[in-house]
Design a protein around this motif. Structure first.
Motif, PDB file in Angstrom:
ATOM      1  N   HIS A   1       7.741   3.794   4.517  1.00 49.14           N
ATOM      2  CA  HIS A   1       6.911   4.387   5.562  1.00 49.14           C
ATOM      3  C   HIS A   1       5.310   4.104   4.968  1.00 49.14           C
ATOM      4  O   HIS A   1       5.128   3.173   4.259  1.00 49.14           O
ATOM      5  CB  HIS A   1       7.051   5.762   5.464  1.00 49.14           C
ATOM      6  N   GLY A   2       4.511   4.818   5.741  1.00 48.53           N
ATOM      7  CA  GLY A   2       3.001   4.785   5.490  1.00 48.53           C
ATOM      8  C   GLY A   2       2.538   3.352   5.860  1.00 48.53           C
ATOM      9  O   GLY A   2       2.751   3.019   6.669  1.00 48.53           O
ATOM     10  N   VAL A   3       1.946   2.794   4.915  1.00 47.82           N
ATOM     11  CA  VAL A   3       1.303   1.571   5.204  1.00 47.82           C
ATOM     12  C   VAL A   3       2.264   0.287   5.458  1.00 47.82           C
ATOM     13  O   VAL A   3       2.135  -0.509   6.583  1.00 47.82           O
ATOM     14  CB  VAL A   3       0.518   1.007   3.523  1.00 47.82           C
ATOM     15  N   MET A   4       3.784   0.628   4.837  1.00 42.18           N
ATOM     16  CA  MET A   4       4.553  -0.398   5.339  1.00 42.18           C
ATOM     17  C   MET A   4       4.834  -0.428   7.002  1.00 42.18           C
ATOM     18  O   MET A   4       5.353  -1.313   7.561  1.00 42.18           O
ATOM     19  CB  MET A   4       5.750  -0.071   4.391  1.00 42.18           C
ATOM     20  N   GLU A   5       4.961   0.772   7.067  1.00 45.76           N
ATOM     21  CA  GLU A   5       5.396   1.210   8.847  1.00 45.76           C
ATOM     22  C   GLU A   5       4.060   0.629   9.580  1.00 45.76           C
ATOM     23  O   GLU A   5       4.373   0.099  10.672  1.00 45.76           O
ATOM     24  CB  GLU A   5       5.478   2.605   8.898  1.00 45.76           C
ATOM     25  N   GLY A   6       2.970   1.169   9.214  1.00 47.73           N
ATOM     26  CA  GLY A   6       1.749   0.782   9.885  1.00 47.73           C
ATOM     27  C   GLY A   6       1.622  -0.803  10.084  1.00 47.73           C
ATOM     28  O   GLY A   6       1.192  -1.295  11.251  1.00 47.73           O
ATOM     29  N   ALA A   7       1.911  -1.515   9.171  1.00 46.15           N
ATOM     30  CA  ALA A   7       1.733  -3.085   9.346  1.00 46.15           C
ATOM     31  C   ALA A   7       2.810  -3.501  10.034  1.00 46.15           C
ATOM     32  O   ALA A   7       2.468  -4.396  11.112  1.00 46.15           O
ATOM     33  CB  ALA A   7       2.172  -3.596   7.805  1.00 46.15           C
ATOM     34  N   PHE A   8       3.849  -3.091  10.260  1.00 46.15           N
ATOM     35  CA  PHE A   8       5.008  -3.349  11.112  1.00 46.15           C
ATOM     36  C   PHE A   8       4.715  -3.005  12.721  1.00 46.15           C
ATOM     37  O   PHE A   8       4.926  -3.702  13.648  1.00 46.15           O
ATOM     38  CB  PHE A   8       6.297  -2.981  10.689  1.00 46.15           C
ATOM     39  N   ILE A   9       4.084  -1.840  12.726  1.00 41.10           N
ATOM     40  CA  ILE A   9       3.984  -1.508  14.269  1.00 41.10           C
ATOM     41  C   ILE A   9       2.776  -2.451  14.657  1.00 41.10           C
ATOM     42  O   ILE A   9       2.574  -2.587  15.965  1.00 41.10           O
ATOM     43  CB  ILE A   9       3.267   0.129  14.218  1.00 41.10           C
ATOM     44  N   GLY A  10       1.844  -2.616  13.990  1.00 41.14           N
ATOM     45  CA  GLY A  10       0.766  -3.705  14.306  1.00 41.14           C
ATOM     46  C   GLY A  10       1.472  -4.664  14.763  1.00 41.14           C
ATOM     47  O   GLY A  10       0.921  -5.573  15.535  1.00 41.14           O
ATOM     48  N   ALA A  11       2.416  -5.453  13.843  1.00 41.64           N
ATOM     49  CA  ALA A  11       2.687  -6.790  13.936  1.00 41.64           C
ATOM     50  C   ALA A  11       3.397  -6.839  15.285  1.00 41.64           C
ATOM     51  O   ALA A  11       3.323  -7.764  16.293  1.00 41.64           O
ATOM     52  CB  ALA A  11       3.753  -7.035  12.934  1.00 41.64           C
ATOM     53  N   LYS A  12       4.008  -5.817  15.773  1.00 38.23           N
ATOM     54  CA  LYS A  12       4.740  -5.965  16.958  1.00 38.23           C
ATOM     55  C   LYS A  12       3.970  -5.604  18.160  1.00 38.23           C
ATOM     56  O   LYS A  12       4.210  -5.919  19.301  1.00 38.23           O
ATOM     57  CB  LYS A  12       5.889  -4.618  16.912  1.00 38.23           C
ATOM     58  N   SER A  13       2.639  -5.140  17.937  1.00 34.17           N
ATOM     59  CA  SER A  13       1.714  -4.991  19.012  1.00 34.17           C
ATOM     60  C   SER A  13       0.990  -6.322  19.261  1.00 34.17           C
ATOM     61  O   SER A  13       0.249  -6.348  20.147  1.00 34.17           O
ATOM     62  CB  SER A  13       0.780  -3.851  18.738  1.00 34.17           C
ATOM     63  N   SER A  14       1.210  -7.265  18.639  1.00 33.41           N
ATOM     64  CA  SER A  14       0.580  -8.584  18.892  1.00 33.41           C
ATOM     65  C   SER A  14       1.340  -9.364  20.045  1.00 33.41           C
ATOM     66  O   SER A  14       2.549  -9.148  20.270  1.00 33.41           O
ATOM     67  CB  SER A  14       0.739  -9.766  17.500  1.00 33.41           C
TER      68      SER A  14
ATOM     69  N   GLY B   1       0.917  -1.154   0.076  1.00 34.32           N
ATOM     70  CA  GLY B   1      -0.033   0.084   0.029  1.00 34.32           C
ATOM     71  C   GLY B   1       0.776   1.207  -0.126  1.00 34.32           C
ATOM     72  O   GLY B   1       2.093   1.182  -0.121  1.00 34.32           O
ATOM     73  N   SER B   2       0.141   2.282   0.163  1.00 34.76           N
ATOM     74  CA  SER B   2       1.142   3.418   0.020  1.00 34.76           C
ATOM     75  C   SER B   2       2.076   3.799   0.791  1.00 34.76           C
ATOM     76  O   SER B   2       1.790   3.635   2.207  1.00 34.76           O
ATOM     77  CB  SER B   2       0.074   4.759  -0.128  1.00 34.76           C
ATOM     78  N   GLY B   3       3.151   4.393   0.511  1.00 27.23           N
ATOM     79  CA  GLY B   3       4.254   4.678   1.247  1.00 27.23           C
ATOM     80  C   GLY B   3       4.216   6.166   2.036  1.00 27.23           C
ATOM     81  O   GLY B   3       4.995   6.612   2.733  1.00 27.23           O
ATOM     82  N   SER B   4       2.983   6.683   1.324  1.00 26.48           N
ATOM     83  CA  SER B   4       2.941   8.366   1.945  1.00 26.48           C
ATOM     84  C   SER B   4       1.778   8.494   2.956  1.00 26.48           C
ATOM     85  O   SER B   4       1.405   9.479   3.423  1.00 26.48           O
ATOM     86  CB  SER B   4       2.953   9.065   0.808  1.00 26.48           C
ATOM     87  N   ALA B   5       1.009   7.168   3.138  1.00 24.81           N
ATOM     88  CA  ALA B   5      -0.355   7.256   4.081  1.00 24.81           C
ATOM     89  C   ALA B   5       0.214   7.744   5.535  1.00 24.81           C
ATOM     90  O   ALA B   5       1.348   7.072   6.051  1.00 24.81           O
ATOM     91  CB  ALA B   5      -0.778   6.255   4.366  1.00 24.81           C
ATOM     92  N   THR B   6      -0.442   8.790   5.970  1.00 20.38           N
ATOM     93  CA  THR B   6       0.124   9.125   7.409  1.00 20.38           C
ATOM     94  C   THR B   6      -0.763   8.609   8.521  1.00 20.38           C
ATOM     95  O   THR B   6      -1.781   7.646   8.205  1.00 20.38           O
ATOM     96  CB  THR B   6      -0.157  10.787   7.520  1.00 20.38           C
ATOM     97  N   GLU B   7      -0.483   8.637   9.686  1.00 16.59           N
ATOM     98  CA  GLU B   7      -0.890   7.829  10.974  1.00 16.59           C
ATOM     99  C   GLU B   7      -2.571   8.131  11.036  1.00 16.59           C
ATOM    100  O   GLU B   7      -3.218   7.126  11.322  1.00 16.59           O
ATOM    101  CB  GLU B   7      -0.259   8.270  12.246  1.00 16.59           C
TER     102      GLU B   7
END
Lengths: 172, 172, 172, 172
Positions: B47-60, B13-19
């Motif tokens: 960044h963007g979706v790529m970062e969001g996915a990893f932050i989510g992964a780490k919250s599991s 997904g987009s690398g420029s999506a903000t939080e």
């Protein structure tokens, strides 16, 4: 606060080395020593030295699932040897050699023309390369400069597997 | 005895999506749900979706170090976002899109032309593709066949993040 | 009726060789001889040996526009040297070495680590490789087998530029 | 003195289009018109639209041997269709799509997911893209922006083959 990314060391060498060969055994010792010292181990994911390095990695007391990374030539993850935790199918064929050489450092163990291309790419990219002094391209290139683009730099020659890891660590 | 390789799901997904954007938040929910269900998460590492996915992964609660894999465009591992456990610098530029699409399955979240090329590659390779029904290419292509090479097959449309993971799991 | 595709020979060697160096002059003689004999000439499109080969190609009486093919590392066609007729920007960086080695045959002239990786890839792909006996990797590898995957085969050593083309032609 | 490099236009579209289909015929008209106007024609070197474009190119009165360039997925030059003058075997599989999109401009004719990935890559690289208004991805994307990275820019929609070449030329 700084992220502490664990560094990745690529172990390269012949895919046809058998368990009895010194290269395979050296790969195993190096794989274990790398994980003992907190590194992950990356290879081309197939057999011979690539397998030996992963088996060694898994034998370390500090091994955690995720420490062995296979960068495959094809697109089928099942081509990876069974000791591969993380599988990256590239579909690039022998061109994946290029990607492997983007690791934080490279340790070469014997090897034929595939290993030779990996050493040449690593050199072009300015990476630390340690070459084990056994028959094959690692033995031949250890102690040499591949060209003059890295003044005063050489492929570092290691006399044995433990020495290889020590020399690599002193450069990172 | 069979090796049980943990499967890898690419989140694109987009690398420029903000939080604040829905795509970022969806990526985070999907990343967590993937690790909850025993998958690793692979992205392009920026960044963007790529970062969001990893932050989510780490919250599991099931997260283990090594569950987030960044397949980078450049050769510098430090380009990866700080939530990347495993970093694969490719030096292939936007061509790394191709490699990401070799994951076991792909979940698309919004996205521009980079995501579009990833969906197109995934389709060519016969991969399971789940597309979240939000603005961007995932919303546009969900429910569609991209051409006739996969008879009776479509890009699977998911109405929300949890649904996306469920649909993906039912296909593997 | 059979199509008669004109064969393409890759000329590889140092990009930093200057006009005064033997490698540059050898490249020019080889480029001309290749076009004299009906081949096209492919290089990495930059300077040094790559340029010398194209200048030689254009000096042949049999030269036709289209006989010099530049396979570039970047995506900007204007990076090609001014003697390039056909420009293929790859965006693959040093990875384009791989593509160059898919030519019908390869002639190596001196060279550093880039040339070394090209020779190693050519060997892996089973290509005919002729290496000029001058300082650099071509001189070092001429007459050798790079590994045992090509039994009874070696990198063919040529004592001078005309000899290199003759030897190459006798293998095709 | 300035080198006058002849520009290269990529023609992309379905590899399975048959001679009777409008896409094949459009490709032939576009191929001829491109050579009439001094361009070379580049394709993926296989069949369908790729073949039609080359046959058209060769039917131009201004055609010179060397005007058709085939960028192949595999490493065997004999995979190229018989109208290919210059053959570049890449060994990159569908990843060669990326390279094709580095041409000076791109004309898309119908097409499935392969063409879609090529259009998406061309967009990411900022290339001029003209899309013929016929069924397939070219028809669907003509007139549209693929994302917001090229403000005020769109995939240019062409109502017929001659129009496609005119529109492309007005942008170079």
């Amino acid at each position: 606060m700084e992220r502490e990314r664990r560094k990745v060391v690529a172990v390269i060498g012949s895919g046809s080395a058998t368990e009895e060969e010194p290269g395979y055994q050296a790969a195993s010792i190096i794989g274990r020593s790398l994980v003992d010292n907190g590194f992950r181990v990356m290879t081309g994911g197939l057999h011979g030295v690539m397998e030996g390095a992963f088996i060694g990695a898994k034998s370390s007391k500090r091994y955690r699932e995720g420490d062995t990374i296979a960068v495959l030539p094809g697109i089928d993850p099942d081509d990876a040897n069974m000791h591969s935790d993380i599988v990256i199918p590239t579909g690039l064929g022998i061109g994946r050699n290029m990607i492997v050489t983007n690791a934080d450092a490279i340790i070469a163990i014997g090897g034929g023309s595939g290993t030779l291309s990996e050493i040449a790419f690593s050199w072009q990219k300015g990476k630390t390369i340690v070459a084990l002094d056994i028959p094959g391209w690692s033995g031949e290139l250890g102690g040499r400069a591949l060209d003059d683009r890295r003044p005063d730099d050489v492929v570092i020659k290691a006399k044995d597997p433990h020495h290889a890891v020590e020399l690599m660590m002193s450069e990172l």
